[in-house]
Enzyme design. Sequence first.
Site, mmCIF file in Angstrom:
data_model
loop_
_atom_site.group_PDB
_atom_site.id
_atom_site.type_symbol
_atom_site.label_atom_id
_atom_site.label_comp_id
_atom_site.label_asym_id
_atom_site.label_seq_id
_atom_site.Cartn_x
_atom_site.Cartn_y
_atom_site.Cartn_z
ATOM 1 N N GLU A 116 0.823 -1.209 0.000
ATOM 2 C CA GLU A 116 0.000 0.000 0.000
ATOM 3 C C GLU A 116 0.856 1.259 0.000
ATOM 4 O O GLU A 116 0.454 2.282 -0.569
ATOM 5 C CB GLU A 116 -0.932 0.001 1.207
ATOM 6 C CG GLU A 116 -2.058 -1.009 1.104
ATOM 7 C CD GLU A 116 -3.045 -0.900 2.248
ATOM 8 O OE1 GLU A 116 -4.163 -0.418 2.024
ATOM 9 O OE2 GLU A 116 -2.678 -1.298 3.375
ATOM 10 N N GLU A 136 -3.653 -9.188 3.444
ATOM 11 C CA GLU A 136 -4.440 -8.933 4.651
ATOM 12 C C GLU A 136 -5.618 -9.888 4.827
ATOM 13 O O GLU A 136 -5.998 -10.199 5.956
ATOM 14 C CB GLU A 136 -4.937 -7.483 4.657
ATOM 15 C CG GLU A 136 -3.864 -6.456 5.009
ATOM 16 C CD GLU A 136 -3.065 -5.991 3.787
ATOM 17 O OE1 GLU A 136 -2.422 -4.937 3.883
ATOM 18 O OE2 GLU A 136 -3.109 -6.689 2.745
#
Length: 262
Positions: A116, A136
């Site tokens: 990210e 995740e």
Amino acid sequence: MKSIGTGRAAIDWHDRRADVYLSRPDKRNAMTVPLMNDLIAAFERVDANEDIRAVTLLGEGPVFSAGMDLTMMRDRVEPDSEIDRDVFPRLLETIEETRQPVVAGIKRAAPAGAFELTLPCDFRVIGREAKYGLLETTLGTFPHGGGTQRLPRLIGLSKAKELVLMGEFVDPEAAADMGLVHEVVDTDAVDERTKAFADRLCENAPLGLRNAKQALNAALEMPLEQGLDYERQLGYELDDTRDYREGFEARLENREPTFRGE
């Protein structure tokens, strides 16, 4: 290389390029709150430096970043945790809003939060062996530092769903094919190629680079008519600049332009 604060971020200043480093090589550059705060400070300093035309984001040592520090992530789920949950979004917004183009060099590893971290950068150079992906959903959560919002804007909704929901690493060549990364190079060449990419950007007019980035970042946020008006406004700002005249004069005289950011 000049350290920023105590969180282990650093800036290496060059003539027209700044190299921002995650500088915890002993911890595989895993991100903590102090490190993220120092990265924010580093990008703010770069943004304010009128001599800098392009920026790299690199990891000191053999790895770009292992992602979020696991001890920090464990502690943040405690009921009395005082960890700053907003620091990561602030960091990504700071990178995204940096006036100069930002080139990330992804070396060996950039999973989850480190993935990210690269998304608000304008360009991404990756090593052939890099472990790069959003994991995740395999950890009981999902990427909510901007991954579900920035990634579809880069590669489209369908591919973004694949990367987010599958929770797997993406092959670097496949990442290039989908437009997620811009160059795939040998692992040992990542840092130098990232710097060379930024140096190539530094050859262009700095005011043109900054206004173009501003217009491009707004492209998906505005209706077309509003975006076209905004683009023209940013273009008109440059009409009376010294660099605008220099660019055309140099082309007419068949020579390389000398841009000054004026």
